[in-house]
Design a protein around this motif. Structure first.
Motif, PDB file in Angstrom:
ATOM      1  N   THR A   1     -49.588  31.869  11.364  1.00  0.00           N
ATOM      2  CA  THR A   1     -49.118  32.235  12.699  1.00  0.00           C
ATOM      3  C   THR A   1     -47.697  32.768  12.624  1.00  0.00           C
ATOM      4  N   VAL A   2     -46.840  32.101  11.856  1.00  0.00           N
ATOM      5  CA  VAL A   2     -45.460  32.562  11.688  1.00  0.00           C
ATOM      6  C   VAL A   2     -45.452  33.950  11.058  1.00  0.00           C
ATOM      7  N   ARG A   3     -46.274  34.153  10.055  1.00  0.00           N
ATOM      8  CA  ARG A   3     -46.360  35.448   9.383  1.00  0.00           C
ATOM      9  C   ARG A   3     -46.802  36.542  10.368  1.00  0.00           C
ATOM     10  N   ARG A   4     -47.819  36.237  11.158  1.00  0.00           N
ATOM     11  CA  ARG A   4     -48.323  37.200  12.149  1.00  0.00           C
ATOM     12  C   ARG A   4     -47.247  37.536  13.176  1.00  0.00           C
ATOM     13  N   TRP A   5     -46.548  36.500  13.687  1.00  0.00           N
ATOM     14  CA  TRP A   5     -45.482  36.729  14.663  1.00  0.00           C
ATOM     15  C   TRP A   5     -44.364  37.569  14.067  1.00  0.00           C
ATOM     16  N   ARG A   6     -43.979  37.278  12.821  1.00  0.00           N
ATOM     17  CA  ARG A   6     -42.917  38.057  12.174  1.00  0.00           C
ATOM     18  C   ARG A   6     -43.332  39.522  12.051  1.00  0.00           C
ATOM     19  N   ASN A   7     -44.571  39.757  11.631  1.00  0.00           N
ATOM     20  CA  ASN A   7     -45.052  41.126  11.500  1.00  0.00           C
ATOM     21  C   ASN A   7     -45.083  41.848  12.841  1.00  0.00           C
ATOM     22  N   HIS A   8     -45.526  41.168  13.873  1.00  0.00           N
ATOM     23  CA  HIS A   8     -45.534  41.774  15.215  1.00  0.00           C
ATOM     24  C   HIS A   8     -44.110  42.046  15.691  1.00  0.00           C
ATOM     25  N   TYR A   9     -43.204  41.135  15.390  1.00  0.00           N
ATOM     26  CA  TYR A   9     -41.803  41.313  15.784  1.00  0.00           C
ATOM     27  C   TYR A   9     -41.214  42.548  15.100  1.00  0.00           C
ATOM     28  N   LEU A  10     -41.509  42.725  13.823  1.00  0.00           N
ATOM     29  CA  LEU A  10     -40.974  43.863  13.083  1.00  0.00           C
ATOM     30  C   LEU A  10     -41.555  45.194  13.560  1.00  0.00           C
ATOM     31  N   LYS A  11     -42.766  45.176  14.110  1.00  0.00           N
ATOM     32  CA  LYS A  11     -43.422  46.402  14.580  1.00  0.00           C
ATOM     33  C   LYS A  11     -43.173  46.692  16.062  1.00  0.00           C
ATOM     34  N   ARG A  12     -42.501  45.812  16.764  1.00  0.00           N
ATOM     35  CA  ARG A  12     -42.355  45.932  18.212  1.00  0.00           C
ATOM     36  C   ARG A  12     -41.548  47.167  18.611  1.00  0.00           C
ATOM     37  N   LYS A  13     -41.785  47.623  19.827  1.00  0.00           N
ATOM     38  CA  LYS A  13     -40.978  48.698  20.400  1.00  0.00           C
ATOM     39  C   LYS A  13     -39.892  48.109  21.292  1.00  0.00           C
ATOM     40  N   ASN A  14     -40.167  46.940  21.836  1.00  0.00           N
ATOM     41  CA  ASN A  14     -39.178  46.217  22.634  1.00  0.00           C
ATOM     42  C   ASN A  14     -39.544  44.737  22.629  1.00  0.00           C
ATOM     43  N   ILE A  15     -38.623  43.905  23.032  1.00  0.00           N
ATOM     44  CA  ILE A  15     -38.849  42.454  22.963  1.00  0.00           C
ATOM     45  C   ILE A  15     -39.972  42.011  23.893  1.00  0.00           C
ATOM     46  N   GLY A  16     -40.124  42.674  25.030  1.00  0.00           N
ATOM     47  CA  GLY A  16     -41.201  42.327  25.960  1.00  0.00           C
ATOM     48  C   GLY A  16     -42.569  42.520  25.340  1.00  0.00           C
ATOM     49  N   GLN A  17     -42.703  43.561  24.548  1.00  0.00           N
ATOM     50  CA  GLN A  17     -43.969  43.816  23.866  1.00  0.00           C
ATOM     51  C   GLN A  17     -44.283  42.688  22.886  1.00  0.00           C
ATOM     52  N   PHE A  18     -43.291  42.217  22.180  1.00  0.00           N
ATOM     53  CA  PHE A  18     -43.495  41.117  21.235  1.00  0.00           C
ATOM     54  C   PHE A  18     -43.866  39.831  21.954  1.00  0.00           C
ATOM     55  N   LEU A  19     -43.151  39.500  23.015  1.00  0.00           N
ATOM     56  CA  LEU A  19     -43.371  38.219  23.696  1.00  0.00           C
ATOM     57  C   LEU A  19     -44.667  38.180  24.486  1.00  0.00           C
ATOM     58  N   SER A  20     -45.188  39.319  24.887  1.00  0.00           N
ATOM     59  CA  SER A  20     -46.402  39.305  25.709  1.00  0.00           C
ATOM     60  C   SER A  20     -47.673  39.226  24.884  1.00  0.00           C
ATOM     61  N   ARG A  21     -47.565  39.312  23.563  1.00  0.00           N
ATOM     62  CA  ARG A  21     -48.746  39.353  22.706  1.00  0.00           C
ATOM     63  C   ARG A  21     -49.219  37.973  22.270  1.00  0.00           C
ATOM     64  N   HIS A  22     -50.530  37.795  22.234  1.00  0.00           N
ATOM     65  CA  HIS A  22     -51.182  36.658  21.580  1.00  0.00           C
ATOM     66  C   HIS A  22     -50.717  35.292  22.069  1.00  0.00           C
ATOM     67  N   CYS A  23     -50.551  35.157  23.364  1.00  0.00           N
ATOM     68  CA  CYS A  23     -50.245  33.838  23.915  1.00  0.00           C
ATOM     69  C   CYS A  23     -51.526  33.263  24.497  1.00  0.00           C
ATOM     70  N   PRO A  24     -51.713  31.960  24.323  1.00  0.00           N
ATOM     71  CA  PRO A  24     -52.959  31.344  24.799  1.00  0.00           C
ATOM     72  C   PRO A  24     -53.043  31.323  26.309  1.00  0.00           C
TER      73      PRO A  24
END
Length: 70
Positions: free
Chosen positions: A40-63
């Protein structure tokens, strides 16, 4: 737990994990400190590195919230 509370908690964990990685912690250490799976940490880090903005990162893959039957 409401869906909104679940998203806020998920985002809280994501932010903590990214900050720990930024401070130099390994993925394994970060997973232990945040009490989540290393994958999960690895996936989040990868998504964070690929993000266009912080909102895009935070809105992804939340239960979502727990379903309730009426």
């Amino acid at each position: 737990m409401s869906r909104q509370t679940g998203i806020l908690n998920c985002n809280r964990y994501k932010i903590k994990a990214i900050l720990l990685i930024d401070k130099g912690h390994t993925l394994t250490d970060t997973a232990v400190l945040v009490s989540i799976e290393e994958n999960t940490v690895r996936r989040w880090r990868n998504h964070y590195l690929k993000r266009k903005n912080i909102g895009q990162f935070l809105s992804r893959h939340c239960p979502g919230g727990e379903g309730k039957f009426s």
